[in-house]
Design a protein around this motif. Structure first.
Motif, PDB file in Angstrom:
ATOM      1  N   LEU A  61      -8.247 -22.486   1.543  1.00 15.19           N
ATOM      2  CA  LEU A  61      -7.071 -21.652   1.294  1.00 15.19           C
ATOM      3  C   LEU A  61      -7.422 -20.171   1.415  1.00 15.19           C
ATOM      4  O   LEU A  61      -6.620 -19.381   1.936  1.00 15.19           O
ATOM      5  N   ILE A  62      -8.611 -19.800   0.967  1.00 10.75           N
ATOM      6  CA  ILE A  62      -9.043 -18.404   1.112  1.00 10.75           C
ATOM      7  C   ILE A  62      -9.120 -18.016   2.582  1.00 10.75           C
ATOM      8  O   ILE A  62      -8.683 -16.930   2.973  1.00 10.75           O
ATOM      9  N   LEU A  63      -9.655 -18.887   3.416  1.00 10.55           N
ATOM     10  CA  LEU A  63      -9.715 -18.607   4.846  1.00 10.55           C
ATOM     11  C   LEU A  63      -8.317 -18.484   5.446  1.00 10.55           C
ATOM     12  O   LEU A  63      -8.076 -17.657   6.331  1.00 10.55           O
ATOM     13  N   LYS A  64      -7.377 -19.271   4.951  1.00 10.58           N
ATOM     14  CA  LYS A  64      -6.019 -19.293   5.493  1.00 10.58           C
ATOM     15  C   LYS A  64      -5.212 -18.071   5.052  1.00 10.58           C
ATOM     16  O   LYS A  64      -4.531 -17.443   5.863  1.00 10.58           O
ATOM     17  N   GLU A  65      -5.304 -17.722   3.772  1.00  5.32           N
ATOM     18  CA  GLU A  65      -4.436 -16.676   3.218  1.00  5.32           C
ATOM     19  C   GLU A  65      -5.171 -15.377   2.898  1.00  5.32           C
ATOM     20  O   GLU A  65      -4.534 -14.333   2.717  1.00  5.32           O
ATOM     21  N   ARG A  66      -6.459 -15.434   2.765  1.00  3.54           N
ATOM     22  CA  ARG A  66      -7.326 -14.294   2.552  1.00  3.54           C
ATOM     23  C   ARG A  66      -6.823 -13.322   1.483  1.00  3.54           C
ATOM     24  O   ARG A  66      -6.858 -13.615   0.307  1.00  3.54           O
ATOM     25  N   GLY A  71      -7.179 -10.708  -2.784  1.00  3.81           N
ATOM     26  CA  GLY A  71      -6.908  -9.290  -2.917  1.00  3.81           C
ATOM     27  C   GLY A  71      -7.743  -8.467  -1.953  1.00  3.81           C
ATOM     28  O   GLY A  71      -8.731  -8.935  -1.387  1.00  3.81           O
ATOM     29  N   THR A  72      -7.364  -7.224  -1.791  1.00  3.68           N
ATOM     30  CA  THR A  72      -7.988  -6.367  -0.783  1.00  3.68           C
ATOM     31  C   THR A  72      -9.385  -5.886  -1.171  1.00  3.68           C
ATOM     32  O   THR A  72     -10.164  -5.483  -0.307  1.00  3.68           O
ATOM     33  N   GLU A  73      -9.721  -5.913  -2.474  1.00  2.96           N
ATOM     34  CA  GLU A  73     -10.987  -5.351  -2.923  1.00  2.96           C
ATOM     35  C   GLU A  73     -12.036  -6.401  -3.296  1.00  2.96           C
ATOM     36  O   GLU A  73     -13.123  -6.057  -3.764  1.00  2.96           O
ATOM     37  N   ILE A  74     -11.723  -7.676  -3.118  1.00  2.00           N
ATOM     38  CA  ILE A  74     -12.664  -8.745  -3.459  1.00  2.00           C
ATOM     39  C   ILE A  74     -13.284  -9.285  -2.170  1.00  2.00           C
ATOM     40  O   ILE A  74     -12.576  -9.608  -1.217  1.00  2.00           O
ATOM     41  N   SER A  75     -14.603  -9.383  -2.164  1.00  2.00           N
ATOM     42  CA  SER A  75     -15.316  -9.829  -0.970  1.00  2.00           C
ATOM     43  C   SER A  75     -14.894 -11.228  -0.553  1.00  2.00           C
ATOM     44  O   SER A  75     -14.780 -12.136  -1.384  1.00  2.00           O
ATOM     45  N   LYS A  76     -14.660 -11.391   0.736  1.00  2.00           N
ATOM     46  CA  LYS A  76     -14.316 -12.714   1.272  1.00  2.00           C
ATOM     47  C   LYS A  76     -15.566 -13.564   1.493  1.00  2.00           C
ATOM     48  O   LYS A  76     -15.473 -14.763   1.728  1.00  2.00           O
ATOM     49  N   GLU A  77     -16.746 -12.929   1.400  1.00  2.00           N
ATOM     50  CA  GLU A  77     -17.991 -13.626   1.728  1.00  2.00           C
ATOM     51  C   GLU A  77     -18.521 -14.462   0.568  1.00  2.00           C
ATOM     52  O   GLU A  77     -19.176 -15.476   0.791  1.00  2.00           O
ATOM     53  N   SER A 249       7.160 -13.627 -25.208  1.00  2.00           N
ATOM     54  CA  SER A 249       7.019 -13.445 -23.764  1.00  2.00           C
ATOM     55  C   SER A 249       6.281 -12.153 -23.448  1.00  2.00           C
ATOM     56  O   SER A 249       6.189 -11.245 -24.281  1.00  2.00           O
ATOM     57  N   CYS A 250       5.754 -12.111 -22.252  1.00  2.00           N
ATOM     58  CA  CYS A 250       5.020 -10.944 -21.760  1.00  2.00           C
ATOM     59  C   CYS A 250       5.215 -10.860 -20.256  1.00  2.00           C
ATOM     60  O   CYS A 250       4.968 -11.832 -19.542  1.00  2.00           O
ATOM     61  N   ILE A 251       5.681  -9.721 -19.766  1.00  2.00           N
ATOM     62  CA  ILE A 251       5.881  -9.521 -18.336  1.00  2.00           C
ATOM     63  C   ILE A 251       4.617  -8.907 -17.737  1.00  2.00           C
ATOM     64  O   ILE A 251       4.128  -7.880 -18.220  1.00  2.00           O
ATOM     65  N   GLU A 252       4.097  -9.517 -16.700  1.00  2.00           N
ATOM     66  CA  GLU A 252       2.885  -9.069 -16.017  1.00  2.00           C
ATOM     67  C   GLU A 252       3.144  -8.945 -14.520  1.00  2.00           C
ATOM     68  O   GLU A 252       4.143  -9.459 -14.003  1.00  2.00           O
ATOM     69  N   LYS A 253       2.234  -8.288 -13.844  1.00  2.00           N
ATOM     70  CA  LYS A 253       2.334  -8.155 -12.385  1.00  2.00           C
ATOM     71  C   LYS A 253       0.958  -8.362 -11.778  1.00  2.00           C
ATOM     72  O   LYS A 253      -0.044  -7.861 -12.302  1.00  2.00           O
ATOM     73  N   SER A 254       0.912  -9.123 -10.701  1.00  2.00           N
ATOM     74  CA  SER A 254      -0.366  -9.324 -10.015  1.00  2.00           C
ATOM     75  C   SER A 254      -0.835  -8.013  -9.392  1.00  2.00           C
ATOM     76  O   SER A 254      -0.075  -7.057  -9.269  1.00  2.00           O
ATOM     77  N   ASP A 255      -2.094  -7.988  -9.020  1.00  2.00           N
ATOM     78  CA  ASP A 255      -2.720  -6.797  -8.450  1.00  2.00           C
ATOM     79  C   ASP A 255      -3.094  -7.111  -7.005  1.00  2.00           C
ATOM     80  O   ASP A 255      -3.864  -8.044  -6.747  1.00  2.00           O
ATOM     81  N   LYS A 256      -2.571  -6.359  -6.063  1.00  2.00           N
ATOM     82  CA  LYS A 256      -2.864  -6.621  -4.654  1.00  2.00           C
ATOM     83  C   LYS A 256      -4.345  -6.454  -4.319  1.00  2.00           C
ATOM     84  O   LYS A 256      -4.795  -6.924  -3.279  1.00  2.00           O
ATOM     85  N   ALA A 306      -9.556 -13.456 -17.034  1.00  2.00           N
ATOM     86  CA  ALA A 306     -10.804 -13.042 -16.407  1.00  2.00           C
ATOM     87  C   ALA A 306     -10.528 -12.545 -14.999  1.00  2.00           C
ATOM     88  O   ALA A 306      -9.711 -13.121 -14.282  1.00  2.00           O
ATOM     89  N   TYR A 307     -11.222 -11.492 -14.603  1.00  2.00           N
ATOM     90  CA  TYR A 307     -11.067 -10.947 -13.254  1.00  2.00           C
ATOM     91  C   TYR A 307     -12.190  -9.959 -12.981  1.00  2.00           C
ATOM     92  O   TYR A 307     -12.889  -9.522 -13.903  1.00  2.00           O
ATOM     93  N   VAL A 308     -12.375  -9.631 -11.712  1.00  2.00           N
ATOM     94  CA  VAL A 308     -13.347  -8.612 -11.321  1.00  2.00           C
ATOM     95  C   VAL A 308     -12.631  -7.264 -11.349  1.00  2.00           C
ATOM     96  O   VAL A 308     -11.705  -7.033 -10.576  1.00  2.00           O
ATOM     97  N   PRO A 309     -13.029  -6.364 -12.250  1.00  2.00           N
ATOM     98  CA  PRO A 309     -12.234  -5.162 -12.468  1.00  2.00           C
ATOM     99  C   PRO A 309     -12.584  -4.005 -11.530  1.00  2.00           C
ATOM    100  O   PRO A 309     -13.676  -3.933 -10.980  1.00  2.00           O
ATOM    101  N   ASN A 310     -11.632  -3.106 -11.394  1.00  2.00           N
ATOM    102  CA  ASN A 310     -11.904  -1.749 -10.946  1.00  2.00           C
ATOM    103  C   ASN A 310     -12.279  -0.989 -12.215  1.00  2.00           C
ATOM    104  O   ASN A 310     -11.427  -0.744 -13.072  1.00  2.00           O
ATOM    105  N   ILE A 311     -13.543  -0.659 -12.373  1.00  5.15           N
ATOM    106  CA  ILE A 311     -14.043  -0.119 -13.631  1.00  5.15           C
ATOM    107  C   ILE A 311     -13.286   1.143 -14.043  1.00  5.15           C
ATOM    108  O   ILE A 311     -12.853   1.273 -15.198  1.00  5.15           O
ATOM    109  N   LYS A 312     -13.104   2.075 -13.122  1.00  6.88           N
ATOM    110  CA  LYS A 312     -12.436   3.327 -13.480  1.00  6.88           C
ATOM    111  C   LYS A 312     -10.998   3.083 -13.915  1.00  6.88           C
ATOM    112  O   LYS A 312     -10.512   3.669 -14.893  1.00  6.88           O
TER     113      LYS A 312
END
Length: 333
Positions: A61-66, A71-77, A249-256, A306-312
């Motif tokens: 699925l990662i290869l198909k949808e990348r 997301g744009t900042e996570i390594s595909k490798e 309830s809690c409204i959230e938004k994914s991060d591109k 859990a996620y890989v953060p943008n530290i700043k």
């Protein structure tokens, strides 16, 4: 895109038990030590269990949808995270994990920093987290004499405790059911295994052990939202760990830029998104694709995030929460 669930991957361990059956109906026979919840490792690949992509492997699925998935900042490798439940009814081996540099050079794998969240704990539950009053030479001598205990920093633990375990920290646990959030690596060096006949890795373990490290229980920074409570526990460049206690309830938004992972550790509820609804209950682990968009967490349940953060960006968010809490405190004086 939609929230993804995965088939459970169970692993028998000599130290395992049957406690996962308290929230799982598909537990196989045997002493189950691990349930791999989300894995995209060279040895184990998760299979999607719901929706349009049911039956597809995560790497496919990662290869198909990348970017819509990672997301744009996570390594595909190299997929960055591995999520597990561990049922340590008897002692894990006394062990240590290498850092990235050592693991890449010696194992063709990443190092392993992880976090443990205690979901259940027996009366005698304990962990070893680090060395006390012992030099490398003294540790090796104690190991040769079969008298490691005086060198080990052993602590009692209880339900709800959270520990951040850096690579290089010697550790083990007993009498607990935990959620484990970690780097995507399965490299472990055993120092001592209670004479159970499994391979030891003493030279490599001594190479990577950091005698200055000690893990402390994470108290976290707790903030209040309308209908939910959020706690920031720990973070570094490998992952961030947070907890949501949803009361309504809690409204959230994914991060591109990145995907999120939610692990339900109590209760049940719904994830509502633009194209549908996904149920979530204790023991479920969901993958929130980077391209999901806005979604709502409805119900009465508790999630680890859990996620890989943008530290700043994350530190700016936390500082904003601290300022808000400070302003609220001053307003009530």
């Amino acid at each position: 895109m939609y929230p993804l669930k995965f088939e459970h991957i169970y692993v028998n361990k000599v130290w395992g038990g049957r406690n996962l059956s308290t929230f799982r109906e598909d537990l196989p026979s045997g002493e189950i030590g691990e349930s791999w919840e989300i894995a995209c490792h060279k040895d184990v690949i998760s299979i999607i269990a719901n929706g349009k992509y049911k039956g597809m492997k995560l790497d496919e699925l990662i290869l198909k949808e990348r970017e819509d998935i990672l997301g744009t900042e996570i390594s595909k490798e190299h997929f960055p995270l591995l999520i597990k439940f561990l049922d340590a009814q008897s002692k894990l081996s006394i062990q240590v994990h290498p850092n990235d540099f050592y693991a890449i050079e010696n194992e063709n794998d990443l190092g392993k920093t992880e976090a443990w969240v205690v979901l259940e704990a027996e009366e005698n539950a304990n962990m070893i987290l680090g060395i006390k009053d012992c030099s490398p030479e003294g540790f090796r001598e104690a190991l040769e004499k079969g008298n490691l205990e005086p060198c080990l920093h052993r602590i009692s633990v209880k339900k709800g405790d959270v520990y951040f375990i850096q690579s290089g920290l010697i550790h083990t646990m007993e009498g607990v059911l935990v959620a484990e959030i970690q780097q995507n690596s399965d490299t472990t060096y055993r120092v001592y295994d209670y004479n159970r006949g499994r391979e030891l890795h003493i030279k490599k373990a001594m190479d990577v052990m950091d005698f200055s490290l000690h893990a402390r229980k994470a108290s976290g920074l707790c903030t209040q939202g309308e209908g939910y409570e959020k706690t920031y526990y720990c973070y570094d460049h490998n992952f961030s760990l947070e907890k949501y206690k949803i009361e309504s309830s809690c409204i959230e938004k994914s991060d591109k830029e990145r995907f999120y992972i939610f692990i339900c550790i109590d209760g049940e509820g719904l994830i509502r998104y633009s194209n549908g609804i996904e149920e979530i209950r204790k023991g479920d682990t969901l993958f929130i694709p980077a391209g999901l968009g806005t979604y709502t967490l409805d119900g009465n349940f508790t999630l680890l995030k859990a996620y890989v953060p943008n530290i700043k960006k994350l530190e700016k968010e936390i500082l904003g929460e601290i300022k808000y809490l400070s302003d609220c405190y001053e307003a009530h004086l």
